[in-house]
Design a protein around this motif. Structure first.
Motif, PDB file in Angstrom:
ATOM      1  N   TRP A  39       8.574  -1.538   9.014  1.00 47.33           N
ATOM      2  CA  TRP A  39       7.302  -2.238   8.923  1.00 47.33           C
ATOM      3  C   TRP A  39       6.462  -1.553   7.859  1.00 47.33           C
ATOM      4  CZ3 TRP A  39       2.488   0.014   9.751  1.00 47.33           C
ATOM      5  CH2 TRP A  39       1.395  -0.867   9.689  1.00 47.33           C
ATOM      6  N   GLU A  40       5.816  -2.344   7.004  1.00 53.58           N
ATOM      7  CA  GLU A  40       4.974  -1.801   5.941  1.00 53.58           C
ATOM      8  C   GLU A  40       3.723  -2.664   5.789  1.00 53.58           C
ATOM      9  OE1 GLU A  40       8.190   0.300   2.907  1.00 53.58           O
ATOM     10  OE2 GLU A  40       7.351  -1.673   2.403  1.00 53.58           O
ATOM     11  N   GLN A  41       2.637  -2.008   5.396  1.00 54.85           N
ATOM     12  CA  GLN A  41       1.398  -2.734   5.115  1.00 54.85           C
ATOM     13  C   GLN A  41       0.559  -1.898   4.157  1.00 54.85           C
ATOM     14  OE1 GLN A  41      -0.619  -4.581   8.427  1.00 54.85           O
ATOM     15  NE2 GLN A  41      -2.634  -4.205   7.518  1.00 54.85           N
ATOM     16  N   ALA A  42      -0.067  -2.569   3.185  1.00 56.93           N
ATOM     17  CA  ALA A  42      -0.917  -1.897   2.198  1.00 56.93           C
ATOM     18  C   ALA A  42      -2.382  -2.117   2.553  1.00 56.93           C
ATOM     19  CB  ALA A  42      -0.633  -2.423   0.800  1.00 56.93           C
ATOM     20  N   LEU A  43      -3.191  -1.068   2.348  1.00 55.40           N
ATOM     21  CA  LEU A  43      -4.630  -1.134   2.599  1.00 55.40           C
ATOM     22  C   LEU A  43      -5.375  -0.577   1.397  1.00 55.40           C
ATOM     23  CD1 LEU A  43      -5.019   0.196   6.259  1.00 55.40           C
ATOM     24  CD2 LEU A  43      -5.280  -2.150   5.507  1.00 55.40           C
ATOM     25  N   LYS A  44      -6.459  -1.240   1.036  1.00 45.34           N
ATOM     26  CA  LYS A  44      -7.316  -0.714  -0.021  1.00 45.34           C
ATOM     27  C   LYS A  44      -7.971   0.574   0.463  1.00 45.34           C
ATOM     28  CE  LYS A  44      -7.001  -3.870  -3.298  1.00 45.34           C
ATOM     29  NZ  LYS A  44      -6.543  -3.544  -4.656  1.00 45.34           N
ATOM     30  N   ALA A  45      -8.115   1.528  -0.439  1.00 43.32           N
ATOM     31  CA  ALA A  45      -8.661   2.834  -0.062  1.00 43.32           C
ATOM     32  C   ALA A  45      -9.751   3.237  -1.040  1.00 43.32           C
ATOM     33  CB  ALA A  45      -7.555   3.884  -0.041  1.00 43.32           C
ATOM     34  N   THR A  46     -10.552   4.219  -0.643  1.00 45.15           N
ATOM     35  CA  THR A  46     -11.559   4.788  -1.519  1.00 45.15           C
ATOM     36  C   THR A  46     -11.085   6.150  -2.002  1.00 45.15           C
ATOM     37  OG1 THR A  46     -12.703   5.815   0.352  1.00 45.15           O
ATOM     38  CG2 THR A  46     -13.409   3.600  -0.292  1.00 45.15           C
TER      39      THR A  46
END
Length: 482
Positions: free
Chosen positions: A378-385
């Protein structure tokens, strides 16, 4: 004339190391003589244990291992068998030169456990472990305070409110509990693992109070077949801190398992003894006043400045994510387990991205009564600061459809502070008894301090002459007494 500022020491916890250490562990396991020869391997499970941490000259050492269980179906039988193994590890990480002993925080993650047969009587077991390691120590930095000065020396004072790491430590504790299995009568425990989840943490003066749950997964054998179990065992602990802190102090907490034993003690009764440790870093508010600029209305002045880079921590976001699986096999679900890896950050042209990833492992029974296993990613991308540190842990138990994950982040905003350490001044200049005042328009980018410094006036005189109690807007006409 030399005017030296008063020097004092500012203490804070300095992070010397923040590193992800990836390890692949392998071991050949020989089947006991009383067990039948190997047939099909149906699955493998594991539990990471942290046994020890040691601060050494030039580096740190971490020891531990993975408890592994491998299930197989013998060639001439349909009854599953389980083989146990212990895969030890020893991690060595280098540190920069130092003469202080500090604290080590280890956040382990088991990425996967698998096995393959290498003959009728041997199994090759493999486990992949990620250790997120932080190490640091209390350090002292030079800080300068202005002495009493002549009225013609003007000092710009700026106050910084920083949430700085100030101490670190750990609290070890043991869970000794008994619970009952529901359903079919258990004959033998086949595997078990524990995930500590922190649900609440708070700094209360001189204590760190934290609560959470030990989430126990397992599989057992009954006369009716294989059965899985899940159990939430709550815990509440506190750690004595070195000093008292403000109510808004932040605690970064890293739980780890140091020991785990489960055994059947009666009719579906299980006794569990688990060693755990809560590793923490406390960040408290500090108000720091610096003098970044100075000038004199009657002398030539040369500044000698000191630059300091200080850590600054702020709380980030909290989110709940559902990791959805896409299993291929069907049939009655016997067991589900999810291994969550540490997030990895990547820089792209359009910003920074966190990559979340994990592995699910499902065990099913088909319509013919045969055990089938399935694994997937399972993979998921998230925007980060920038400088955001992400913590992700399982908030529930894995099912055929997925698992709920709890995400918590902390953002780091290092602050560079420039402060005057000393001044070199000439003798006072002779000035005219009366000098005419100026009238000028305030530029948008200029502050009253800059206007006063450029014209040889003071901020206080300009505010009095113009009836001001705050910074005026851009383009305002100002009377400048000089």
């Amino acid at each position: 004339m030399e005017l030296a500022f008063e020097k004092s020491q500012l203490q804070y916890w300095q992070q010397m190391l923040s590193q992800m250490n990836e390890m692949e562990l392998t071991q050949e396991v020989k089947l006991p003589s009383e067990m039948p020869d190997l047939g099909n391997i149906m699955g493998a499970w594991g539990q990471v244990l942290i046994r020890g941490k040691e601060w050494r000259s030039g580096g740190i050492g971490i020891t531990g291992g993975v408890m592994c269980w491998v299930m197989y179906i013998p060639e001439e039988e349909n009854k599953p068998r389980v083989v146990e193994a212990w895969l030890p590890f020893q991690a060595q990480l280098e540190l920069p030169e130092h003469d202080r002993e500090g604290q080590i925080c280890v956040n382990p993650a088991l990425r996967l456990v698998d096995a393959r047969g290498i003959g009728a009587g041997k199994i090759m077991v493999r486990a992949c472990v990620n250790l997120q390691v932080k190490a640091g120590a209390i350090t002292e930095a030079d800080w300068y305070h202005p002495p009493a000065t002549d009225p013609d020396i003007q000092l710009l004072k700026k106050t910084y409110s920083l949430q700085m790491p100030c101490e670190a430590g750990e609290k070890a504790f043991t869970l000794d509990e008994e619970f009952s299995l529901e359903g079919a009568m258990a004959e033998k425990l086949l595997y078990y693992c524990l995930r500590p989840v922190i649900t609440e943490k708070k700094v209360m003066a001189g204590k760190l109070v934290f609560r959470g749950s030990a989430m126990v997964n397992g599989l057992y054998e009954a006369a009716e077949g294989l059965r899985s179990f899940q159990m939430d065992i709550p815990f509440a602990q506190y750690a004595e801190l070195e000093k008292e802190h403000d109510a808004d102090a932040i605690a970064m907490l890293y739980p780890a398992v140091t020991g785990l034993e489960l055994e059947l003690t009666g009719e579906n009764a299980v006794h569990m003894k688990a060693g755990m440790v809560g590793q923490y870093i406390i960040c408290d508010r500090q108000e720091i006043t610096a003098v970044p600029d100075a000038y004199s209305t009657g002398r030539n002045l040369q500044m000698h400045s000191h630059t300091l880079q200080l850590p600054n921590v702020k709380e980030g976001r909290k989110e709940t994510i559902f990791a959805q699986f896409s299993p291929k096999d069907s049939g009655r679900l016997l067991d589900a387990l999810f291994y969550m890896d540490h997030p990895k950050s990547h820089r792209h042209p359009d910003g920074i991205e966190h990559q979340l990833c994990g592995k699910y492992q499902l065990l099913r029974c088909d319509s013919n009564g045969n055990i089938q296993s399935e694994t997937g990613k399972w993979e998921q991308a998230l925007k980060a600061t920038e400088d955001e540190e992400l913590f992700v842990s399982a908030a529930g138990y894995a099912e055929a459809a997925g698992i709920e994950l709890m995400m918590d982040s902390v953002s780091m905003e290092p602050v560079e502070i420039v402060s005057v350490a000393s001044l070199t001044l000439t003798e006072k200049e002779k000035t005219q008894a009366q000098r005419p005042s100026l009238i000028l328009r305030k530029k948008g980018e200029d502050s009253l301090w800059q206007v006063a410094k450029q014209t040889g006036s003071t901020v206080e005189r300009i505010m009095q002459a113009n009836g001001l109690d705050a910074e005026p807007p851009a383009d305002k006409m100002l009377l400048i007494p000089v």
